[in-house]
Design a protein around this motif. Sequence first.
Motif, short mmCIF file in Angstrom:
data_model
loop_
_atom_site.label_atom_id
_atom_site.label_comp_id
_atom_site.label_asym_id
_atom_site.label_seq_id
_atom_site.Cartn_x
_atom_site.Cartn_y
_atom_site.Cartn_z
N ARG A 9 0.86 -1.19 0.00
CA ARG A 9 0.00 0.00 0.00
C ARG A 9 0.89 1.23 0.00
O ARG A 9 1.84 1.32 0.77
CB ARG A 9 -0.87 -0.02 1.25
CG ARG A 9 -1.80 1.13 1.41
CD ARG A 9 -2.60 0.95 2.73
NE ARG A 9 -3.52 2.02 2.94
CZ ARG A 9 -3.23 3.15 3.58
NH1 ARG A 9 -2.05 3.33 4.10
NH2 ARG A 9 -4.14 4.08 3.71
N THR A 72 -8.90 -4.98 -1.38
CA THR A 72 -7.81 -4.04 -1.70
C THR A 72 -8.10 -3.24 -2.95
O THR A 72 -7.48 -2.20 -3.18
CB THR A 72 -6.46 -4.78 -1.89
OG1 THR A 72 -6.50 -5.52 -3.11
CG2 THR A 72 -6.14 -5.66 -0.71
N ALA A 74 -7.30 -4.22 -5.89
CA ALA A 74 -6.28 -4.56 -6.87
C ALA A 74 -6.83 -5.62 -7.82
O ALA A 74 -6.88 -6.79 -7.50
CB ALA A 74 -5.02 -5.06 -6.17
N SER A 93 -2.85 -4.66 -9.57
CA SER A 93 -2.77 -3.32 -9.00
C SER A 93 -4.14 -2.66 -9.03
O SER A 93 -5.04 -3.07 -9.75
CB SER A 93 -1.75 -2.47 -9.76
OG SER A 93 -2.16 -2.30 -11.10
N GLY A 94 -4.26 -1.65 -8.22
CA GLY A 94 -5.49 -0.87 -8.16
C GLY A 94 -5.23 0.44 -7.45
O GLY A 94 -4.18 0.62 -6.81
N ARG A 95 -6.16 1.36 -7.55
CA ARG A 95 -6.01 2.66 -6.89
C ARG A 95 -7.35 3.16 -6.40
O ARG A 95 -8.40 2.81 -6.93
CB ARG A 95 -5.35 3.68 -7.80
CG ARG A 95 -6.14 4.02 -9.04
CD ARG A 95 -5.48 5.05 -9.92
NE ARG A 95 -5.86 6.38 -9.49
CZ ARG A 95 -5.17 7.46 -9.75
NH1 ARG A 95 -4.05 7.38 -10.40
NH2 ARG A 95 -5.58 8.63 -9.34
N GLU A 108 -2.58 3.60 -3.65
CA GLU A 108 -2.26 2.64 -4.70
C GLU A 108 -1.89 1.31 -4.05
O GLU A 108 -1.13 1.26 -3.09
CB GLU A 108 -1.09 3.15 -5.55
CG GLU A 108 -1.44 4.45 -6.24
CD GLU A 108 -0.31 5.02 -7.08
OE1 GLU A 108 -0.63 5.81 -7.98
OE2 GLU A 108 0.86 4.68 -6.87
N THR A 110 -0.66 -2.80 -4.66
CA THR A 110 -0.04 -3.81 -5.52
C THR A 110 -0.10 -5.14 -4.78
O THR A 110 0.20 -5.19 -3.59
CB THR A 110 1.43 -3.45 -5.82
OG1 THR A 110 1.47 -2.14 -6.39
CG2 THR A 110 2.04 -4.43 -6.78
#
Length: 132
Positions: A9, A72, A74, A93-95, A108, A110
Amino acid sequence: MEFTIEITRHVVGYRTPEGFTREGRPCGGEWLDGDFRTIEPPSTTHAVYDEYDAEWWDGDVAAWAVDTINPTGATQPSLCSVGDAVPERAWLSGRYDDPYEGDNRVTEMTVRLTGDWSPQQRADVFHALEDG
């Protein structure tokens, strides 16, 4: 066998900090032109599949991974297309843009599947999160 989910994170901002001048006028908030500033340094946690998880998820390690990763956010694979096998070097991944600060505060995430995952098990998890 050890199945591990590595979750990193990082909280960043894509604009300069906002504030006020000595005269009370607003300032800051300019784009950083492709750069970012770190608001919170990266932190990594590890979720390790154990006998309690095996009991709760009826031995389905992929279902455990999907349920662990899903909160999360992601879900974007690092691969162009996810096939029947995913190598260990691949990640998700994600945001999340803060609802009040927008791109001034972005979390963000991962996620990597490390340990004894087979390429096929990783693919199952990636497909479930990608579709989900």
